[in-house]
Scaffold this motif. Structure first.
Motif, PDB file in Angstrom:
ATOM      1  N   GLY A 167       1.238  -1.056   0.235  1.00  0.00           N
ATOM      2  CA  GLY A 167      -0.388  -0.348   0.260  1.00  0.00           C
ATOM      3  C   GLY A 167       0.754   1.077   0.329  1.00  0.00           C
ATOM      4  N   ARG A 168       1.871   1.003  -0.423  1.00  0.00           N
ATOM      5  CA  ARG A 168       3.166   2.401  -0.571  1.00  0.00           C
ATOM      6  C   ARG A 168       2.210   2.964  -1.960  1.00  0.00           C
ATOM      7  N   TYR A 169       2.604   4.304  -1.843  1.00  0.00           N
ATOM      8  CA  TYR A 169       2.266   4.714  -3.121  1.00  0.00           C
ATOM      9  C   TYR A 169       3.461   5.683  -3.584  1.00  0.00           C
ATOM     10  N   LEU A 170       3.911   5.459  -5.199  1.00  0.00           N
ATOM     11  CA  LEU A 170       5.663   6.023  -5.721  1.00  0.00           C
ATOM     12  C   LEU A 170       5.066   6.861  -5.922  1.00  0.00           C
ATOM     13  N   LEU A 171       6.605   8.183  -5.549  1.00  0.00           N
ATOM     14  CA  LEU A 171       6.883   9.334  -5.728  1.00  0.00           C
ATOM     15  C   LEU A 171       7.229  10.234  -6.701  1.00  0.00           C
ATOM     16  N   SER A 172       8.716   8.977  -7.093  1.00  0.00           N
ATOM     17  CA  SER A 172       8.956   9.475  -8.783  1.00  0.00           C
ATOM     18  C   SER A 172       8.020   9.248  -9.791  1.00  0.00           C
ATOM     19  N   MET A 173       8.727   9.828 -10.470  1.00  0.00           N
ATOM     20  CA  MET A 173       7.576  10.269 -11.847  1.00  0.00           C
ATOM     21  C   MET A 173       8.675  11.235 -12.555  1.00  0.00           C
ATOM     22  N   SER A 174       9.476   9.666 -13.427  1.00  0.00           N
ATOM     23  CA  SER A 174      10.666  10.721 -14.232  1.00  0.00           C
ATOM     24  C   SER A 174      10.251  11.347 -15.535  1.00  0.00           C
ATOM     25  N   ARG A 175      10.699  12.229 -16.555  1.00  0.00           N
ATOM     26  CA  ARG A 175      10.496  12.558 -17.061  1.00  0.00           C
ATOM     27  C   ARG A 175      11.109  11.914 -18.649  1.00  0.00           C
ATOM     28  N   ASP A 176      12.724  11.267 -18.341  1.00  0.00           N
ATOM     29  CA  ASP A 176      13.070  10.854 -18.897  1.00  0.00           C
ATOM     30  C   ASP A 176      12.696   9.165 -18.959  1.00  0.00           C
ATOM     31  N   VAL A 177      11.505   9.095 -18.814  1.00  0.00           N
ATOM     32  CA  VAL A 177      11.094   7.525 -18.557  1.00  0.00           C
ATOM     33  C   VAL A 177      10.368   7.493 -20.527  1.00  0.00           C
ATOM     34  N   LYS A 178      10.046   6.095 -21.017  1.00  0.00           N
ATOM     35  CA  LYS A 178      10.265   6.679 -22.088  1.00  0.00           C
ATOM     36  C   LYS A 178       8.936   5.234 -22.516  1.00  0.00           C
ATOM     37  N   LEU A 179       7.888   4.898 -21.998  1.00  0.00           N
ATOM     38  CA  LEU A 179       6.514   3.777 -21.983  1.00  0.00           C
ATOM     39  C   LEU A 179       5.972   2.956 -23.928  1.00  0.00           C
ATOM     40  N   PRO A 180       5.922   2.593 -24.576  1.00  0.00           N
ATOM     41  CA  PRO A 180       5.352   1.917 -25.300  1.00  0.00           C
ATOM     42  C   PRO A 180       3.544   2.642 -25.554  1.00  0.00           C
ATOM     43  N   MET A 181       3.056   3.342 -25.708  1.00  0.00           N
ATOM     44  CA  MET A 181       1.872   3.413 -26.068  1.00  0.00           C
ATOM     45  C   MET A 181       1.153   2.535 -25.500  1.00  0.00           C
ATOM     46  N   GLY A 182      -0.190   3.876 -24.413  1.00  0.00           N
ATOM     47  CA  GLY A 182      -0.855   2.491 -23.782  1.00  0.00           C
ATOM     48  C   GLY A 182      -1.138   2.267 -23.103  1.00  0.00           C
ATOM     49  N   LEU A 183       0.799   2.191 -22.620  1.00  0.00           N
ATOM     50  CA  LEU A 183       0.946   2.013 -20.530  1.00  0.00           C
ATOM     51  C   LEU A 183       0.121   3.015 -19.735  1.00  0.00           C
TER      52      LEU A 183
END
Length: 294
Positions: free
Chosen positions: A231-247
């Motif tokens: 039940g931990r909320y992950l605070l990280s949100m890197s702008r450098d991460v590139k994911l496939p469309m739809g995720l």
């Protein structure tokens, strides 16, 4: 084992390739091992590794001094089954970087083998059909823990919770940094339990992980398998991460936490049941469900 002459010839040809000096292992992914007559007289049968979904079959093979690993009994596509079998063989110490592996698999209950794949463990070639290396795990990681949690994630993706599809994130390793980059959303159900009684290698704890996967937030698990929190909320949100469309946000959070720490993250998609393993901000392994039970 095989239903027709072509099928028998295909199987024999695959087994014959095992004798080549440039082949290190043949991974036979099926609950229906070849008959003794198909194996008898082959001096390189020590290269043969069976990947089966039944513990009883695995024990029978081991009693005959054969090498066998267990994989989850779920209906994945041929390539996904091969990926899981490779991960299981790596965890058992049967494969190492640089090994050339032939993997033999088939549809459904695998009574007929119709797919043969060649792969090199640890290959960085983008053209490789299957890229399932050791996930770049630092030495402090237990591959047994990672494999066990991948299997648990596959069960969650296939079965959900009480007939309902669920999605979740499991973050393994670098737990101090991960705890600092997250906050508790709900009361931690593992708080107050001794470390010896909350290890993910123990079946009751894996069942607890499956149950608590219906809760919001991520699981944080130490390299040795000790569950630190759920039940931990992950605070990280890197702008450098590139994911496939739809995720979506779940996968972005998993990619970001692995980009900003030495952790590995496993996600289960609530929509499709697909299991993905993230390492260093990228998808290192993807296992798609062929048929879900929810």
């Amino acid at each position: 084992m095989a239903d027709g002459k072509l099928d028998r010839d295909f199987l024999r040809s695959a087994l014959a390739l095992m004798s080549r000096t440039d082949v290190d292992r043949l991974l036979f992914v099926s609950d229906h091992p070849p008959s003794p007559t198909e194996i008898r007289g082959r001096p390189t049968k020590r290269k043969l590794v069976y990947a089966v979904s039944s513990e009883g079959i695995a024990n029978q093979l081991k009693a005959k001094k054969a090498t066998a690993v267990l994989i989850p009994p779920y209906d994945y596509t041929r390539i996904e089954k091969i990926k899981v079998a490779v991960v299981a063989a790596q965890s058992a110490g049967l494969l190492k970087d640089g090994d050339t592996v032939l993997a033999l698999c088939g549809p459904g209950d695998d009574r007929v083998m119709d797919t043969l794949v060649k792969l090199v463990i640890g290959s960085e070639d983008p053209e490789e059909k299957i890229r399932v290396d050791t996930l770049g795990l630092p030495p402090e990681f237990s591959s047994q823990v990672v494999e066990s949690l991948i299997h648990t994630a596959m069960e969650i993706g296939a079965e959900g919770y009480e007939g309902h599809a669920v999605g979740t994130i499991v973050v393994i390793g670098d737990s101090t940094a991960v705890m600092e980059k997250s906050r508790q959303l709900i009361l931690n159900p593992f708080q107050g339990i001794s470390e010896a009684e909350r290890n993910a290698l123990d079946p009751p704890i894996r069942e607890a992980i499956k149950t608590f996967s219906a809760l919001d937030g991520a699981f944080i698990i130490r390299e040795d398998g000790v569950v630190m929190a759920a039940g931990r909320y992950l605070l990280s949100m890197s702008r450098d991460v590139k994911l496939p469309m739809g995720l979506g946000a779940r996968h972005s959070a998993a990619a970001s936490i692995t980009a900003e720490s030495n952790a590995v993250a496993i996600t289960v998609s609530q929509t499709t049941g697909t299991v993905r393993v993230f390492r260093e901000g990228e998808i290192a392994l993807e296992l798609r469900q062929k048929l879900r039970r929810v």
